[in-house]
Design an enzyme around this catalytic site. Structure first.
Site, short mmCIF file in Angstrom:
data_model
loop_
_atom_site.label_atom_id
_atom_site.label_comp_id
_atom_site.label_asym_id
_atom_site.label_seq_id
_atom_site.Cartn_x
_atom_site.Cartn_y
_atom_site.Cartn_z
N GLU A 40 -17.81 28.92 -9.52
CA GLU A 40 -18.68 29.47 -8.47
C GLU A 40 -17.99 29.44 -7.12
O GLU A 40 -18.06 30.41 -6.34
CB GLU A 40 -19.98 28.67 -8.41
CG GLU A 40 -20.92 29.08 -7.28
CD GLU A 40 -21.66 27.90 -6.70
OE1 GLU A 40 -22.12 28.01 -5.54
OE2 GLU A 40 -21.78 26.86 -7.38
N ASP B 178 -17.32 32.95 -5.21
CA ASP B 178 -17.92 33.22 -3.90
C ASP B 178 -16.92 33.90 -2.99
O ASP B 178 -17.25 34.84 -2.25
CB ASP B 178 -18.41 31.90 -3.30
CG ASP B 178 -18.97 32.07 -1.90
OD1 ASP B 178 -19.96 32.79 -1.73
OD2 ASP B 178 -18.40 31.47 -0.95
N GLU C 106 -21.68 34.33 -9.18
CA GLU C 106 -20.41 34.00 -8.53
C GLU C 106 -19.44 33.34 -9.49
O GLU C 106 -18.23 33.62 -9.45
CB GLU C 106 -20.67 33.11 -7.32
CG GLU C 106 -21.39 33.84 -6.19
CD GLU C 106 -21.75 32.96 -5.02
OE1 GLU C 106 -22.10 33.51 -3.96
OE2 GLU C 106 -21.68 31.71 -5.16
#
Length: 220
Positions: free
Chosen positions: A41, A45, A116
């Site tokens: 993640e 991102d 993400e």
């Protein structure tokens, strides 16, 4: 990874090579396994942010402030969760029975995080160009809808208060409930000698945004 999940990933546009990594990308921490989606993640991102920033820069002559405003709206947790729901992500998240019973499979935070993490896996398995192309495909409705063109409600309220010679708005969390993975926040915003309004959402930032929007609708 089940054959159904792999087929769903590939039908959605992801290209699965290292299956164990993609398994981790879909695994919530409540499963208690050694590898979950958090590290992916973190990476995804940044992949998402750069991909959207690149698209906005290429498509618009807008100044930095306007570009940042649109970027923040398109990569927001709320927008990521909307994309996740649109592609039918929830049934493929590996999450404990208790967390699922608590509503975790439909939490904006978890859905946004997993989108993400999947982009992080796409980047590691297939490189940036493939990841950017997929981001543009998945987020095209948001990109083409004008998301973020309007001023953020908190910025609008801040400017309204200054323009009307009022004290800056004050935000206060009045309620916080639910388990860690599916919390709900209620925030009250007030402007001295004008009034107050509340907003509720799955994150403090989104609750502040909702409160500012409600305030402007009532007093602005």
């Amino acid at each position: 990874m089940t054959p159904e999940t792999r087929a769903w990933l590939e039908a959605t546009g992801f290209t699965v090579k290292d299956e164990s990594m993609w398994q981790s990308a879909l695994t919530h921490g409540s499963m208690g396994e050694k590898r979950d989606y958090e590290r992916l993640e973190f990476l995804g991102d940044r992949v998402l942010g750069l991909s959207i920033a690149d698209w906005l820069y290429a498509q618009s002559d807008a100044p930095e402030g306007k570009l940042a405003q649109r970027l923040n709206a398109i990569v927001s947790r709320e927008m990521c969760a909307e994309v996740a729901r649109g592609i039918g992500l929830a049934p493929h998240i590996r999450i404990s029975k208790q967390a699922r019973a608590d509503g975790g499979h439909d939490s904006d935070n978890i859905l946004g995080d997993v989108i993400e993490s999947l982009l992080g896996a796409q980047f590691l398995d297939n490189g940036f160009d493939a990841s950017r192309a997929l981001v543009r495909d998945l987020f095209r409705p948001a990109l083409e809808s004008g998301a973020g063109v309007a001023k953020h409600p908190k910025s609008a309220l801040q400017e309204w208060a200054a323009g009307n010679r009022r004290a800056p708005p004050k935000y206060e969390v009045t309620d916080r409930s639910g388990p860690d993975h599916a919390q709900t926040f209620t925030v009250r915003v007030s402007v001295h000698k004008v009034g107050e309004a509340e907003g509720t959402a799955s994150s403090k930032g989104e609750a502040e945004k909702a409160a500012a929007k409600a305030f402007m609708e009532q007093f602005g």
